[in-house]
Motif scaffolding. Structure first.
Motif, PDB file in Angstrom:
ATOM      1  N   SER A 151      -9.306  26.832  13.008  1.00 30.40           N
ATOM      2  CA  SER A 151      -8.598  27.887  13.719  1.00 30.40           C
ATOM      3  C   SER A 151      -7.829  27.262  14.873  1.00 30.40           C
ATOM      4  CB  SER A 151      -9.569  28.946  14.254  1.00 30.40           C
ATOM      5  OG  SER A 151     -10.464  28.373  15.195  1.00 30.40           O
ATOM      6  N   GLY A 152      -6.852  27.998  15.407  1.00 35.15           N
ATOM      7  CA  GLY A 152      -6.050  27.482  16.513  1.00 35.15           C
ATOM      8  C   GLY A 152      -4.945  28.449  16.869  1.00 35.15           C
ATOM      9  N   THR A 153      -3.912  27.914  17.473  1.00 39.10           N
ATOM     10  CA  THR A 153      -2.743  28.704  17.837  1.00 39.10           C
ATOM     11  C   THR A 153      -1.540  28.166  17.094  1.00 39.10           C
ATOM     12  OG1 THR A 153      -3.655  29.075  20.049  1.00 39.10           O
ATOM     13  CG2 THR A 153      -1.331  29.553  19.742  1.00 39.10           C
ATOM     14  N   ARG A 154      -0.845  29.048  16.400  1.00 34.34           N
ATOM     15  CA  ARG A 154       0.313  28.657  15.602  1.00 34.34           C
ATOM     16  C   ARG A 154       1.599  29.024  16.348  1.00 34.34           C
ATOM     17  NH1 ARG A 154       1.504  32.563  12.232  1.00 34.34           N
ATOM     18  NH2 ARG A 154      -0.543  32.622  11.240  1.00 34.34           N
ATOM     19  N   PHE A 155       2.475  28.029  16.544  1.00 37.87           N
ATOM     20  CA  PHE A 155       3.783  28.231  17.158  1.00 37.87           C
ATOM     21  C   PHE A 155       4.849  28.071  16.081  1.00 37.87           C
ATOM     22  CE2 PHE A 155       0.998  26.908  20.521  1.00 37.87           C
ATOM     23  CZ  PHE A 155       1.433  27.552  21.665  1.00 37.87           C
ATOM     24  N   VAL A 156       5.600  29.112  15.807  1.00 37.32           N
ATOM     25  CA  VAL A 156       6.699  29.047  14.846  1.00 37.32           C
ATOM     26  C   VAL A 156       7.912  29.717  15.471  1.00 37.32           C
ATOM     27  CG1 VAL A 156       7.562  29.719  12.578  1.00 37.32           C
ATOM     28  CG2 VAL A 156       5.163  29.062  12.842  1.00 37.32           C
ATOM     29  N   GLY A 157       8.968  28.936  15.714  1.00 33.94           N
ATOM     30  CA  GLY A 157      10.133  29.505  16.388  1.00 33.94           C
ATOM     31  C   GLY A 157       9.726  30.033  17.747  1.00 33.94           C
ATOM     32  N   GLN A 179      18.963  29.832 -13.936  1.00 33.97           N
ATOM     33  CA  GLN A 179      19.014  31.266 -13.699  1.00 33.97           C
ATOM     34  C   GLN A 179      17.687  31.806 -13.182  1.00 33.97           C
ATOM     35  OE1 GLN A 179      21.712  33.378 -13.823  1.00 33.97           O
ATOM     36  NE2 GLN A 179      22.739  31.382 -13.933  1.00 33.97           N
ATOM     37  N   GLU A 180      16.593  31.193 -13.622  1.00 33.36           N
ATOM     38  CA  GLU A 180      15.274  31.665 -13.224  1.00 33.36           C
ATOM     39  C   GLU A 180      14.998  31.497 -11.726  1.00 33.36           C
ATOM     40  OE1 GLU A 180      15.153  30.623 -17.548  1.00 33.36           O
ATOM     41  OE2 GLU A 180      15.933  29.704 -15.714  1.00 33.36           O
ATOM     42  N   THR A 181      15.728  30.616 -11.081  1.00 34.52           N
ATOM     43  CA  THR A 181      15.466  30.367  -9.663  1.00 34.52           C
ATOM     44  C   THR A 181      16.192  31.340  -8.732  1.00 34.52           C
ATOM     45  OG1 THR A 181      17.300  28.773  -9.468  1.00 34.52           O
ATOM     46  CG2 THR A 181      15.128  27.918 -10.125  1.00 34.52           C
ATOM     47  N   GLN A 182      17.097  32.153  -9.273  1.00 36.21           N
ATOM     48  CA  GLN A 182      17.900  33.021  -8.413  1.00 36.21           C
ATOM     49  C   GLN A 182      17.048  34.030  -7.644  1.00 36.21           C
ATOM     50  OE1 GLN A 182      21.106  32.011  -8.068  1.00 36.21           O
ATOM     51  NE2 GLN A 182      20.277  30.466  -9.472  1.00 36.21           N
ATOM     52  N   VAL A 183      15.900  34.401  -8.214  1.00 35.39           N
ATOM     53  CA  VAL A 183      15.029  35.375  -7.532  1.00 35.39           C
ATOM     54  C   VAL A 183      14.405  34.796  -6.273  1.00 35.39           C
ATOM     55  CG1 VAL A 183      14.485  36.655  -9.629  1.00 35.39           C
ATOM     56  CG2 VAL A 183      13.088  34.685  -9.002  1.00 35.39           C
ATOM     57  N   LEU A 184      14.523  33.477  -6.086  1.00 41.33           N
ATOM     58  CA  LEU A 184      13.922  32.827  -4.922  1.00 41.33           C
ATOM     59  C   LEU A 184      14.822  32.865  -3.688  1.00 41.33           C
ATOM     60  CD1 LEU A 184      12.472  29.653  -6.679  1.00 41.33           C
ATOM     61  CD2 LEU A 184      11.152  31.563  -5.762  1.00 41.33           C
ATOM     62  N   ARG A 185      16.068  33.252  -3.858  1.00 43.67           N
ATOM     63  CA  ARG A 185      17.026  33.162  -2.745  1.00 43.67           C
ATOM     64  C   ARG A 185      16.605  34.028  -1.557  1.00 43.67           C
ATOM     65  NH1 ARG A 185      21.390  30.121  -3.632  1.00 43.67           N
ATOM     66  NH2 ARG A 185      21.995  29.643  -5.785  1.00 43.67           N
ATOM     67  N   GLU A 186      16.055  35.187  -1.810  1.00 40.48           N
ATOM     68  CA  GLU A 186      15.615  36.051  -0.714  1.00 40.48           C
ATOM     69  C   GLU A 186      14.458  35.406   0.044  1.00 40.48           C
ATOM     70  OE1 GLU A 186      16.208  39.286   1.702  1.00 40.48           O
ATOM     71  OE2 GLU A 186      17.376  38.712  -0.068  1.00 40.48           O
ATOM     72  N   LEU A 187      13.571  34.738  -0.694  1.00 44.81           N
ATOM     73  CA  LEU A 187      12.458  34.034  -0.054  1.00 44.81           C
ATOM     74  C   LEU A 187      12.984  32.923   0.846  1.00 44.81           C
ATOM     75  CD1 LEU A 187       9.297  33.696  -0.016  1.00 44.81           C
ATOM     76  CD2 LEU A 187       9.624  31.935  -1.755  1.00 44.81           C
ATOM     77  N   TRP A 188      13.964  32.172   0.354  1.00 45.33           N
ATOM     78  CA  TRP A 188      14.576  31.085   1.138  1.00 45.33           C
ATOM     79  C   TRP A 188      15.204  31.656   2.409  1.00 45.33           C
ATOM     80  CZ3 TRP A 188      12.255  28.926  -2.593  1.00 45.33           C
ATOM     81  CH2 TRP A 188      12.282  27.552  -2.812  1.00 45.33           C
ATOM     82  N   LYS A 189      15.864  32.795   2.300  1.00 42.05           N
ATOM     83  CA  LYS A 189      16.517  33.415   3.459  1.00 42.05           C
ATOM     84  C   LYS A 189      15.490  33.825   4.508  1.00 42.05           C
ATOM     85  CE  LYS A 189      19.441  37.347   4.748  1.00 42.05           C
ATOM     86  NZ  LYS A 189      20.152  38.567   4.239  1.00 42.05           N
ATOM     87  N   ASP A 190      14.423  34.490   4.070  1.00 42.32           N
ATOM     88  CA  ASP A 190      13.395  34.928   5.017  1.00 42.32           C
ATOM     89  C   ASP A 190      12.672  33.744   5.656  1.00 42.32           C
ATOM     90  OD1 ASP A 190      14.002  37.554   4.512  1.00 42.32           O
ATOM     91  OD2 ASP A 190      12.332  37.882   3.125  1.00 42.32           O
ATOM     92  N   ALA A 191      12.557  32.640   4.893  1.00 41.39           N
ATOM     93  CA  ALA A 191      11.840  31.462   5.401  1.00 41.39           C
ATOM     94  C   ALA A 191      12.544  30.837   6.594  1.00 41.39           C
ATOM     95  CB  ALA A 191      11.671  30.429   4.292  1.00 41.39           C
ATOM     96  N   GLN A 192      13.819  31.146   6.786  1.00 40.50           N
ATOM     97  CA  GLN A 192      14.521  30.630   7.955  1.00 40.50           C
ATOM     98  C   GLN A 192      13.846  31.096   9.244  1.00 40.50           C
ATOM     99  OE1 GLN A 192      18.549  31.986   7.402  1.00 40.50           O
ATOM    100  NE2 GLN A 192      19.122  30.199   6.201  1.00 40.50           N
ATOM    101  N   ARG A 193      13.098  32.175   9.172  1.00 42.35           N
ATOM    102  CA  ARG A 193      12.374  32.688  10.334  1.00 42.35           C
ATOM    103  C   ARG A 193      10.874  32.471  10.189  1.00 42.35           C
ATOM    104  NH1 ARG A 193      14.449  38.711  10.530  1.00 42.35           N
ATOM    105  NH2 ARG A 193      12.980  38.812  12.278  1.00 42.35           N
ATOM    106  N   GLY A 194      10.453  31.851   9.097  1.00 46.93           N
ATOM    107  CA  GLY A 194       9.041  31.640   8.843  1.00 46.93           C
ATOM    108  C   GLY A 194       8.411  32.881   8.230  1.00 46.93           C
ATOM    109  N   ILE A 195       7.500  32.691   7.290  1.00 45.54           N
ATOM    110  CA  ILE A 195       6.825  33.825   6.643  1.00 45.54           C
ATOM    111  C   ILE A 195       5.324  33.578   6.644  1.00 45.54           C
ATOM    112  CG2 ILE A 195       6.660  35.287   4.597  1.00 45.54           C
ATOM    113  CD1 ILE A 195       9.332  34.114   3.655  1.00 45.54           C
ATOM    114  N   HIS A 196       4.570  34.580   7.041  1.00 45.89           N
ATOM    115  CA  HIS A 196       3.108  34.518   6.980  1.00 45.89           C
ATOM    116  C   HIS A 196       2.650  35.392   5.812  1.00 45.89           C
ATOM    117  CE1 HIS A 196      -1.053  35.774   8.539  1.00 45.89           C
ATOM    118  NE2 HIS A 196      -1.143  34.515   8.136  1.00 45.89           N
ATOM    119  N   PHE A 197       1.796  34.824   4.947  1.00 45.98           N
ATOM    120  CA  PHE A 197       1.347  35.525   3.755  1.00 45.98           C
ATOM    121  C   PHE A 197      -0.123  35.925   3.883  1.00 45.98           C
ATOM    122  CE2 PHE A 197       4.700  32.594   2.468  1.00 45.98           C
ATOM    123  CZ  PHE A 197       5.571  33.422   1.784  1.00 45.98           C
TER     124      PHE A 197
END
Length: 303
Positions: free
Chosen positions: A67-73, A120-138
């Motif tokens: 555990s710890g403190t996470r700094f993202v952006g 063509q199968e990778t096109q669905v990933l573009r939205e994920l790539w866009k959101d990752a510019q701000r970091g994503i927590h799952f």
């Protein structure tokens, strides 16, 4: 007096022969890391996860213990395992207090012109790539499934390992919306497709390296190679806020880390963060964190 030098460092990532992404793991702390080659060989090296840093590659980090403190952006969050985060390119980040821990990281760089995007199968990933510019927590049930796949990767090679990676990406994009949370604001990452990206990025890097000093707009404009009007318009377009707001956030982010990590006085931290007026610092800090610096420090250190 403890050091206040935590300007973000650029991490240079080198792939091993025969791999299109890098697989890392650690067993105690994010300073002592191992790269697991596609042939299963282990390559120990000094990691940068415990420093404020950024790199051009994307990174999926799984903390399996600790555990710890996470700094993202501009975000500061306490976390505990199991924790899964996707970090976009050039997004500053680090994990504080992550000792007696373990985890994995997958680093990859499929930039806009990469052949990966011709499928063509990778096109669905573009939205994920866009959101990752701000970091994503799952969060959610899929995280445990992803953790199982990542744990299998060191035992796989070639297409087997690549297949696991594709399965992981598939699970990330099929997660329910409520299991994906964007972490940071748009402070740090202008879109790479814009023609003015280079100039804006130079200005951002200049701020990262010099925010503790008194900064003059003329120096920023020189770095960006733009007129005042163009720079102010383009910066707000790319970053989602004014340059002044961005600079203040960078300084407050630094101050927040120092309040947690050191015993420096609030005044010392304020001036080390680039503020030349303590009352102004206190006002801005309370405006962002909704509490005074002293209250913030007490809460964060006791949690």
């Amino acid at each position: 007096m403890q050091s206040t030098d935590t300007k973000p460092k650029v991490e240079q990532i080198q792939l091993l022969p025969g791999e299109s992404f890098r697989l890392l793991r650690w067993h105690d702390n994010v300073h002592d890391v191992e790269a697991v080659g596609p042939d299963g060989k282990i390559h120990p090296f000094t990691g940068a996860g415990n420093e404020w840093h950024y790199h051009s590659q994307m990174e999926l980090t799984l903390v399996t213990k600790g555990s710890g403190t996470r700094f993202v952006g501009d975000d500061i969050t306490h976390f505990k395992a199991v924790d899964l985060v996707l970090i976009g390119p050039d997004l500053p980040h680090y994990w504080h207090g992550l000792h007696d821990s373990s985890g994995y990281a997958i680093q990859f760089d499929f930039e806009t012109e990469h052949p990966f995007w011709q499928l063509q199968e990778t096109q669905v990933l573009r939205e994920l790539w866009k959101d990752a510019q701000r970091g994503i927590h799952f969060t959610g049930n899929a995280v445990s499934e992803i953790a199982k796949l990542i744990r299998r990767m060191p035992l796989s090679n070639g297409l087997g390992r690549f297949s696991l990676f594709m399965q992981i990406l598939d699970l990330l994009i099929t997660m329910p919306a409520g299991s994906r949370k964007v972490i940071s604001s748009k402070t740090f990452i202008p879109p790479t497709s814009q023609s003015t990206y280079r100039g804006i990025q130079k200005a951002i890097n200049f701020v990262f390296q010099n925010f503790q000093e008194e900064l003059y707009l003329s120096d920023i404009l020189k770095e960006a190679g733009m007129s005042k009007a163009t720079f102010e318009r383009q910066f707000k377009k790319h970053a989602g806020k004014s340059f002044t707001s961005f600079l203040t956030e960078v300084r407050l982010n630094f101050a927040s880390r120092k309040l947690i990590e050191t015993d420096l006085t609030i005044g010392e931290i304020a001036f080390a963060s680039g503020f030349n007026n303590l009352s102004h610092f206190n006002h801005k800090f309370a405006e962002v964190h909704k509490q005074a610096p002293g209250v913030f420090r007490k809460k964060m250190k006791s949690s």
